[in-house]
Design a protein around this motif. Structure first.
Motif, PDB file in Angstrom:
ATOM      1  N   UNK A  91     -11.196   6.181 -11.106  1.00  0.00           N
ATOM      2  CA  UNK A  91     -11.785   5.612 -10.010  1.00  0.00           C
ATOM      3  C   UNK A  91     -12.106   4.144 -10.263  1.00  0.00           C
ATOM      4  N   UNK A 126      -5.646  14.987  -3.381  1.00  0.00           N
ATOM      5  CA  UNK A 126      -5.814  14.126  -4.770  1.00  0.00           C
ATOM      6  C   UNK A 126      -6.502  12.946  -4.637  1.00  0.00           C
ATOM      7  N   UNK A 127      -7.329  12.805  -3.505  1.00  0.00           N
ATOM      8  CA  UNK A 127      -8.051  11.683  -3.366  1.00  0.00           C
ATOM      9  C   UNK A 127      -9.116  11.487  -4.483  1.00  0.00           C
ATOM     10  N   UNK A 128      -9.560  12.804  -4.804  1.00  0.00           N
ATOM     11  CA  UNK A 128     -10.866  12.891  -5.915  1.00  0.00           C
ATOM     12  C   UNK A 128     -10.337  12.525  -7.505  1.00  0.00           C
ATOM     13  N   UNK A 129      -9.037  12.688  -7.523  1.00  0.00           N
ATOM     14  CA  UNK A 129      -8.594  12.255  -8.829  1.00  0.00           C
ATOM     15  C   UNK A 129      -8.854  10.858  -9.518  1.00  0.00           C
ATOM     16  N   UNK A 149      -7.765   8.972   4.313  1.00  0.00           N
ATOM     17  CA  UNK A 149      -7.350   9.110   5.552  1.00  0.00           C
ATOM     18  C   UNK A 149      -5.685   9.222   5.455  1.00  0.00           C
ATOM     19  N   UNK A 157       0.899  -1.168   0.017  1.00  0.00           N
ATOM     20  CA  UNK A 157       0.024   0.013  -0.074  1.00  0.00           C
ATOM     21  C   UNK A 157       0.704   1.090  -0.042  1.00  0.00           C
ATOM     22  N   UNK A 217      -3.557   8.352  -3.267  1.00  0.00           N
ATOM     23  CA  UNK A 217      -4.024   7.746  -2.155  1.00  0.00           C
ATOM     24  C   UNK A 217      -5.097   6.478  -2.440  1.00  0.00           C
ATOM     25  N   UNK A 218      -5.034   5.575  -1.604  1.00  0.00           N
ATOM     26  CA  UNK A 218      -6.163   4.525  -1.288  1.00  0.00           C
ATOM     27  C   UNK A 218      -7.171   4.854  -0.680  1.00  0.00           C
ATOM     28  N   UNK A 219      -7.104   5.895   0.129  1.00  0.00           N
ATOM     29  CA  UNK A 219      -8.384   6.225   1.001  1.00  0.00           C
ATOM     30  C   UNK A 219      -8.340   7.593   1.456  1.00  0.00           C
TER      31      UNK A 219
END
Lengths: 82, 140
Positions: free
Chosen positions: A76, A70-73, A62, A49, A58-60
Motif C-alpha cells: 500500500x 488483486x487491488x487489496x494486495x 475500477x 498507467x 491495479x492503481x484503483x
C-alpha cells in the motif's frame, strides 16, 4: 523492462503535469494552448498507467485487468518498499 | 464523487525512525494550517461560489489537499515505524503514544485535535477567498 519504482515515478510525474494543467484550465477553460498541453499530458499519463497496471497491478478498484481482485494486495502507498 | 488512486502523489521513503520529528510534522496533518484543514476548507467553500470556474478550482485543489493528507500520514507512519521504548520516552512522543500508540491521529503538535474551528466557510466569495489566501500563506 523498467522497475516498479521507475514506472510508478512516470505515473507520478505525468499525473503532476495533468494536475497542474487542470488547475490552470479551471480558471482559463478557453485557453487553447493550455488545453493542447493538457491533452498531450493525459495521453502520456494514460500510457504510463497502462504500463504500470500491466506489470505491477491495479492503481484503483475500477481498473482490474487480471482475473482476481488483486487491488487489496501489498504494497500500500505508505509502506516502504524494501 | 471521489475515486482513490492507490499511490502517493509524491514518493515517501523514510528509513530512519524519528519520533521527535513526527511530533512536530504532525501539525502539517491536523494543525490549524495543515492539509486536512485545507482540504475541508476548499471542499466546503466550493458549493456557494457564484462562478463555475471557481467551483472547479476549489474542487480540484481540495482534492489535491486530500492527497497531501495522505503524504503527511505516510511520513508520520514511516517516522514512527520501529521506535524503541527509549525513543518514545526520550522524544516527548510518549504523550501522543499513550493515547494513539503509532496510530495516525489528526492533531496539532500541541496536542489539540483537528478542528473545523480553524477554518471558515462563509458563503461569501470574497470572504472565502480571503480566508484561503490567509490559510495558504499568500499574505505574510
Amino acid at each position: 523492462m523498467l522497475s516498479r519504482t521507475e514506472l510508478l515515478q512516470d505515473v507520478m510525474m505525468f499525473d503532476f503535469a495533468v494536475t497542474d494543467a487542470t488547475l490552470f484550465l479551471d480558471t482559463h477553460p478557453h485557453d487553447k494552448n493550455a488545453f493542447e498541453y493538457y491533452k498531450e499530458a493525459c495521453q502520456r499519463l494514460q500510457k504510463a498507467k497502462q504500463l504500470y497496471t500491466e506489470h505491477f497491478g491495479p492503481l484503483n478498484n475500477r481498473t482490474i485487468p487480471n482475473d482476481c481482485y488483486d487491488y487489496v494486495n501489498a504494497p500500500w502507498p505508505w509502506e516502504v518498499c524494501k | 464523487m471521489w475515486l482513490y488512486e492507490k499511490r502517493l502523489q509524491f514518493p515517501v521513503n523514510i528509513t530512519k525512525p524519528d519520533a521527535k520529528a513526527a511530533g512536530v510534522i504532525i501539525s502539517q496533518l491536523g494543525g490549524p494550517d495543515g492539509e486536512m484543514g485545507a482540504a475541508l476548507r476548499y471542499l466546503s467553500q466550493r458549493y456557494t461560489m457564484p462562478w463555475p470556474e471557481i467551483k472547479a478550482l476549489l474542487t480540484d485543489i481540495g482534492t489535491e489537499e486530500l492527497a497531501h493528507v495522505e503524504i503527511i500520514s505516510a511520513i508520520l507512519y514511516q517516522l514512527t515505524d520501529g521506535l524503541t521504548i527509549d525513543d518514545i520516552k526520550n522524544s516527548g512522543f510518549d504523550k501522543y503514544f499513550v493515547d494513539h500508540t503509532i496510530g495516525i491521529y489528526p492533531q496539532a503538535a500541541s496536542g489539540v485535535p483537528f478542528s473545523a474551528s480553524t477554518l471558515q466557510s462563509t458563503g461569501d466569495p470574497i470572504a472565502d477567498l480571503s480566508e484561503d489566501m490567509a490559510a495558504d500563506g499568500a499574505i505574510a
